[in-house]
Design a protein around this motif. Structure first.
Motif, PDB file in Angstrom:
ATOM      1  N   TYR A   1     -13.848 -14.385 -21.176  1.00  0.00           N
ATOM      2  CA  TYR A   1     -12.971 -15.155 -20.928  1.00  0.00           C
ATOM      3  C   TYR A   1     -12.501 -15.537 -19.976  1.00  0.00           C
ATOM      4  O   TYR A   1     -11.611 -15.336 -19.590  1.00  0.00           O
ATOM      5  CB  TYR A   1     -12.301 -14.663 -22.072  1.00  0.00           C
ATOM      6  N   GLY A   2     -12.842 -15.203 -19.040  1.00  0.00           N
ATOM      7  CA  GLY A   2     -12.542 -15.709 -16.945  1.00  0.00           C
ATOM      8  C   GLY A   2     -12.162 -14.519 -16.761  1.00  0.00           C
ATOM      9  O   GLY A   2     -12.644 -12.980 -17.397  1.00  0.00           O
ATOM     10  N   PRO A   3     -11.768 -14.333 -15.246  1.00  0.00           N
ATOM     11  CA  PRO A   3     -11.613 -12.864 -14.727  1.00  0.00           C
ATOM     12  C   PRO A   3     -10.218 -12.313 -15.884  1.00  0.00           C
ATOM     13  O   PRO A   3      -9.435 -13.009 -15.587  1.00  0.00           O
ATOM     14  CB  PRO A   3     -11.273 -13.174 -13.678  1.00  0.00           C
ATOM     15  N   GLY A   4     -10.195 -10.384 -16.022  1.00  0.00           N
ATOM     16  CA  GLY A   4      -9.385 -10.355 -15.991  1.00  0.00           C
ATOM     17  C   GLY A   4      -8.499  -9.774 -14.764  1.00  0.00           C
ATOM     18  O   GLY A   4      -8.866 -10.078 -13.800  1.00  0.00           O
ATOM     19  N   ASN A   5      -7.792  -8.896 -15.305  1.00  0.00           N
ATOM     20  CA  ASN A   5      -6.533  -8.597 -13.860  1.00  0.00           C
ATOM     21  C   ASN A   5      -6.791  -6.852 -13.957  1.00  0.00           C
ATOM     22  O   ASN A   5      -6.482  -6.219 -15.198  1.00  0.00           O
ATOM     23  CB  ASN A   5      -5.283  -8.646 -13.729  1.00  0.00           C
ATOM     24  N   LEU A   6      -6.889  -6.017 -12.877  1.00  0.00           N
ATOM     25  CA  LEU A   6      -6.663  -5.085 -12.918  1.00  0.00           C
ATOM     26  C   LEU A   6      -5.319  -4.435 -11.868  1.00  0.00           C
ATOM     27  O   LEU A   6      -5.797  -5.383 -10.845  1.00  0.00           O
ATOM     28  CB  LEU A   6      -8.284  -3.837 -12.014  1.00  0.00           C
ATOM     29  N   TYR A   7      -4.525  -3.783 -12.492  1.00  0.00           N
ATOM     30  CA  TYR A   7      -2.844  -3.639 -11.444  1.00  0.00           C
ATOM     31  C   TYR A   7      -3.730  -1.813 -11.585  1.00  0.00           C
ATOM     32  O   TYR A   7      -3.647  -0.792 -12.154  1.00  0.00           O
ATOM     33  CB  TYR A   7      -2.034  -4.155 -12.845  1.00  0.00           C
ATOM     34  N   LEU A   8      -3.234  -1.403 -10.348  1.00  0.00           N
ATOM     35  CA  LEU A   8      -3.385  -0.440  -9.630  1.00  0.00           C
ATOM     36  C   LEU A   8      -1.881  -0.263  -9.149  1.00  0.00           C
ATOM     37  O   LEU A   8      -1.648  -0.502  -7.769  1.00  0.00           O
ATOM     38  CB  LEU A   8      -4.911  -0.053  -8.900  1.00  0.00           C
ATOM     39  N   ILE A   9      -1.221   1.013  -9.538  1.00  0.00           N
ATOM     40  CA  ILE A   9      -0.263   1.204  -8.619  1.00  0.00           C
ATOM     41  C   ILE A   9      -0.097   2.955  -8.373  1.00  0.00           C
ATOM     42  O   ILE A   9      -0.465   4.200  -8.785  1.00  0.00           O
ATOM     43  CB  ILE A   9       0.930   1.389  -9.634  1.00  0.00           C
ATOM     44  N   SER A  10       0.104   2.988  -6.898  1.00  0.00           N
ATOM     45  CA  SER A  10      -0.515   4.140  -5.754  1.00  0.00           C
ATOM     46  C   SER A  10       0.756   4.427  -6.021  1.00  0.00           C
ATOM     47  O   SER A  10       1.918   3.996  -5.483  1.00  0.00           O
ATOM     48  CB  SER A  10      -1.023   3.919  -5.029  1.00  0.00           C
ATOM     49  N   ASN A  11       0.683   6.115  -6.363  1.00  0.00           N
ATOM     50  CA  ASN A  11       2.219   6.861  -6.300  1.00  0.00           C
ATOM     51  C   ASN A  11       1.933   7.822  -4.705  1.00  0.00           C
ATOM     52  O   ASN A  11       2.310   8.624  -4.912  1.00  0.00           O
ATOM     53  CB  ASN A  11       2.334   7.409  -7.696  1.00  0.00           C
ATOM     54  N   GLY A  12       2.139   6.978  -3.759  1.00  0.00           N
ATOM     55  CA  GLY A  12       1.760   7.338  -2.924  1.00  0.00           C
ATOM     56  C   GLY A  12       1.509   6.274  -1.833  1.00  0.00           C
ATOM     57  O   GLY A  12       1.478   5.048  -2.200  1.00  0.00           O
ATOM     58  N   ARG A  13       1.790   6.713  -0.248  1.00  0.00           N
ATOM     59  CA  ARG A  13       1.796   5.606   0.772  1.00  0.00           C
ATOM     60  C   ARG A  13      -0.110   5.830   0.656  1.00  0.00           C
ATOM     61  O   ARG A  13      -0.948   6.250   1.050  1.00  0.00           O
ATOM     62  CB  ARG A  13       2.266   6.089   1.620  1.00  0.00           C
TER      63      ARG A  13
ATOM     64  N   GLU B   1       8.518   2.783   4.812  1.00  0.00           N
ATOM     65  CA  GLU B   1       9.432   3.404   5.429  1.00  0.00           C
ATOM     66  C   GLU B   1      10.440   3.903   4.617  1.00  0.00           C
ATOM     67  O   GLU B   1      11.301   4.611   4.874  1.00  0.00           O
ATOM     68  CB  GLU B   1      10.255   1.821   5.769  1.00  0.00           C
ATOM     69  N   VAL B   2       9.951   4.454   3.198  1.00  0.00           N
ATOM     70  CA  VAL B   2      10.568   4.867   2.156  1.00  0.00           C
ATOM     71  C   VAL B   2      10.471   6.590   2.346  1.00  0.00           C
ATOM     72  O   VAL B   2       9.556   7.339   2.581  1.00  0.00           O
ATOM     73  CB  VAL B   2      10.296   4.526   0.451  1.00  0.00           C
ATOM     74  N   GLU B   3      11.691   7.142   2.570  1.00  0.00           N
ATOM     75  CA  GLU B   3      12.037   8.355   2.724  1.00  0.00           C
ATOM     76  C   GLU B   3      11.292   9.534   1.814  1.00  0.00           C
ATOM     77  O   GLU B   3      12.742   9.469   0.832  1.00  0.00           O
ATOM     78  CB  GLU B   3      13.397   8.239   3.071  1.00  0.00           C
ATOM     79  N   ILE B   4      10.569   9.156   1.279  1.00  0.00           N
ATOM     80  CA  ILE B   4       9.695  10.610  -0.066  1.00  0.00           C
ATOM     81  C   ILE B   4       9.441  12.134   0.411  1.00  0.00           C
ATOM     82  O   ILE B   4       9.344  12.138  -0.106  1.00  0.00           O
ATOM     83  CB  ILE B   4       8.928   9.511  -0.887  1.00  0.00           C
ATOM     84  N   GLY B   5       9.490  12.119   2.534  1.00  0.00           N
ATOM     85  CA  GLY B   5       9.206  13.750   2.780  1.00  0.00           C
ATOM     86  C   GLY B   5       7.515  13.624   2.445  1.00  0.00           C
ATOM     87  O   GLY B   5       7.213  12.807   2.221  1.00  0.00           O
ATOM     88  N   ASN B   6       7.250  15.173   2.345  1.00  0.00           N
ATOM     89  CA  ASN B   6       6.245  15.121   2.359  1.00  0.00           C
ATOM     90  C   ASN B   6       5.595  16.214   1.990  1.00  0.00           C
ATOM     91  O   ASN B   6       4.722  16.158   1.576  1.00  0.00           O
ATOM     92  CB  ASN B   6       5.802  16.212   3.951  1.00  0.00           C
ATOM     93  N   ASP B   7       6.424  16.873   0.817  1.00  0.00           N
ATOM     94  CA  ASP B   7       6.181  17.685  -0.403  1.00  0.00           C
ATOM     95  C   ASP B   7       6.404  16.714  -2.206  1.00  0.00           C
ATOM     96  O   ASP B   7       7.301  17.475  -2.569  1.00  0.00           O
ATOM     97  CB  ASP B   7       7.052  18.673  -0.568  1.00  0.00           C
ATOM     98  N   PRO B   8       5.145  16.209  -2.154  1.00  0.00           N
ATOM     99  CA  PRO B   8       5.020  15.765  -3.503  1.00  0.00           C
ATOM    100  C   PRO B   8       5.550  16.326  -4.865  1.00  0.00           C
ATOM    101  O   PRO B   8       5.495  15.986  -6.186  1.00  0.00           O
ATOM    102  CB  PRO B   8       3.446  15.128  -4.052  1.00  0.00           C
TER     103      PRO B   8
ATOM    104  N   ASP C   1      12.470  16.096  -5.611  1.00  0.00           N
ATOM    105  CA  ASP C   1      13.920  16.307  -4.998  1.00  0.00           C
ATOM    106  C   ASP C   1      14.317  15.414  -5.280  1.00  0.00           C
ATOM    107  O   ASP C   1      13.879  13.540  -5.644  1.00  0.00           O
ATOM    108  CB  ASP C   1      13.682  16.049  -3.586  1.00  0.00           C
ATOM    109  N   PRO C   2      15.909  15.103  -6.422  1.00  0.00           N
ATOM    110  CA  PRO C   2      15.871  13.681  -7.113  1.00  0.00           C
ATOM    111  C   PRO C   2      16.166  13.215  -5.866  1.00  0.00           C
ATOM    112  O   PRO C   2      16.152  11.848  -6.369  1.00  0.00           O
ATOM    113  CB  PRO C   2      17.630  14.912  -7.459  1.00  0.00           C
ATOM    114  N   LYS C   3      17.082  13.353  -4.706  1.00  0.00           N
ATOM    115  CA  LYS C   3      17.591  12.061  -3.661  1.00  0.00           C
ATOM    116  C   LYS C   3      16.096  11.131  -3.862  1.00  0.00           C
ATOM    117  O   LYS C   3      16.268   9.992  -2.718  1.00  0.00           O
ATOM    118  CB  LYS C   3      17.721  12.421  -2.148  1.00  0.00           C
ATOM    119  N   GLN C   4      14.804  11.994  -2.737  1.00  0.00           N
ATOM    120  CA  GLN C   4      13.487  11.279  -2.682  1.00  0.00           C
ATOM    121  C   GLN C   4      13.076  10.527  -4.177  1.00  0.00           C
ATOM    122  O   GLN C   4      12.747  10.020  -3.324  1.00  0.00           O
ATOM    123  CB  GLN C   4      12.222  12.605  -2.884  1.00  0.00           C
TER     124      GLN C   4
END
Length: 443
Positions: A323-335, A389-396, A400-403
């Motif tokens: 039925y024609g092209p669908g969509n792949l939406y990829l959310i990368s939870n990182g930079r 530019e988002v301040e997410i720290g270096n430790d996934p 941390d609630p603020k990050q």
């Protein structure tokens, strides 16, 4: 008395050794610089340093000896050959017989070996919307914020298929169900928790006889809170409507990625298994304990692939979309890319940064494979990642609630832009542009 000492030394984890070395380094710094105006004080300082060194090493060896006397080695495990009912390799094949299509895949593909996307297109009567949610620990807050902002914008579609790995697997269930109430749960999961809701630290003696640095009993409780019997019934109802959830884990016994059909698990009413698969998918190795399912041992799916890659399964290349092209939406939870910074040459910094680089490369590889999969399916590729530019720290794994709030707010705001999507993976220098163009032309 001494027979368990080699086992104890082997099981001593890197994190604890680093702490001990840092303690020794501090002691050495305190005593190894005699005052230049006093030879006697310098000599005594050196003597003090040598005495502290002996005390440190004696205490270290004594600790190992005592633990070796007190602990017993873990029992030997037998390699399981049980064929999974609810999991397959990423290409749809049987993990115990990789030359054959898995029973789970055949069930999803309605008894055929074709690409499951075409089967779902035929059942739905339209092109599909796929959602892929990556790993990223606390940065899953970005995905939660984006999904909520996307719904509020009025542009979020109903997903026909949701795939998730690690923190993405924890997002996947409520992303598929997709109601405002499910969005409330996603917001609670990623903005109202701290590290104490995810893990508890082990004592020194527990660490020396354990298979991980931390205990994930709090995470198990969190999963049980948000994945209930009622949740399972709703996932089963979506399965009856041919809408699927699949999540990735790493089988460390076989060194394979296993993709689990959570929708089929829900349909069969196996709540404990559903929760256990989610826990396994999010169990970062060494830090969190592995999870045993049917005699197989599993860790975080991101150890091998940071996303569930679509479009690569089945015995033959997928036919053109019905039925024609669908969509792949990829959310990368990182930079997508980390800004360069001079690395401090200390053991902990080098170890953490090196692991981070390895995980980044795993993500880049998964993004490229996902792009190829979308091209093979004839679908549009759309990806989003956390802005630099988002301040997410270096430790996934800091939780941390603020990050996490910063990541959530960034995703929420980005989702309301008119077109926040990239349509190719980021160029990190691994693949020349002409190769990507060749793939586009070939498809």
């Amino acid at each position: 008395m001494h027979k368990n000492i080699p086992h104890t030394i082997t099981s001593l984890n890197l994190g604890h050794i680093i702490k001990l070395l840092k303690t020794f380094e501090t002691s050495r710094k305190d005593t190894s610089r005699p005052r230049p105006d006093s030879y006697l004080r310098g000599w005594r300082g050196g003597l003090g340093m040598r005495r502290k060194t002996r005390v440190f090493l004696t205490g270290f060896v004594l600790t190992l000896t005592l633990v070796g006397c007190a602990s017993t080695p873990p029992p030997e495990r037998v390699l399981s050959t049980k064929v999974p009912t609810y999991a397959a390799l990423p290409n749809g094949h049987n993990p115990m017989n990789p030359d054959q299509i898995s029973p789970m895949y055949i069930a999803v593909a309605s008894g055929t070996e074709e690409n499951v996307a075409r089967t779902l297109e035929r059942k739905h009567g339209h092109a599909l919307n796929f959602l892929s949610l990556s790993g990223g620990g606390q940065n899953g807050a970005f995905g939660a914020g984006f999904l909520i902002g996307w719904r509020e914008s009025g542009q979020r579609p109903e997903f026909d298929f949701v795939g998730g790995v690690s923190t993405g697997s924890l997002l996947a269930t409520h992303a598929l169900l997709g109601t405002p109430a499910d969005d409330v749960i996603l917001q609670q999961m990623y903005t109202e928790v701290t590290d104490k809701d995810i893990y508890s630290d082990r004592s020194l003696f527990d660490i020396l006889s354990s298979d991980s640095l931390r205990d994930t009993a709090p995470l198990q409780a969190l999963i049980a809170k948000y994945i209930t019997s009622e949740t399972l019934q709703r996932v089963a109802a979506a399965f009856d409507d041919n809408r699927l959830i699949m999540v990735g884990t790493t089988n460390v016994d076989y060194g394979q990625t296993w993709v689990w059909n959570l929708s089929l698990i829900a349909k069969h009413g196996k709540l404990d298994l559903y929760r256990k698969v989610l826990l396994a998918s999010a169990s970062f190795p060494i830090v969190f304990p592995p999870v045993e399912i049917d005699g197989h041992l599993f860790v975080d799916g991101a150890a091998r692939s940071n996303v569930v890659v679509l479009g690569m399964a089945g015995s033959e290349q997928a036919a053109p979309p019905l039925y024609g092209p669908g969509n792949l939406y990829l959310i990368s939870n990182g930079r997508s890319q980390h800004p360069p910074a001079a690395l401090r040459r200390a053991l902990g910094n080098v170890a953490a940064t090196t692991v981070g680089v390895m995980m980044d490369q795993s993500m880049q590889t998964a993004l490229v494979r996902s792009y190829f999969g979308a091209q093979f399916l004839g679908y549009n590729f759309n990806m989003i990642a956390i802005p630099d530019e988002v301040e997410i720290g270096n430790d996934p794994l800091a939780f941390d609630p603020k990050q996490m709030r910063a990541a959530f707010d960034a995703g929420h705001a980005l989702a309301k832009e008119s077109d926040p999507w990239a349509h190719k993976p980021p160029n990190t220098g691994d693949i020349p542009p002409w190769a990507m163009d060749a793939i586009d032309d070939a498809m």
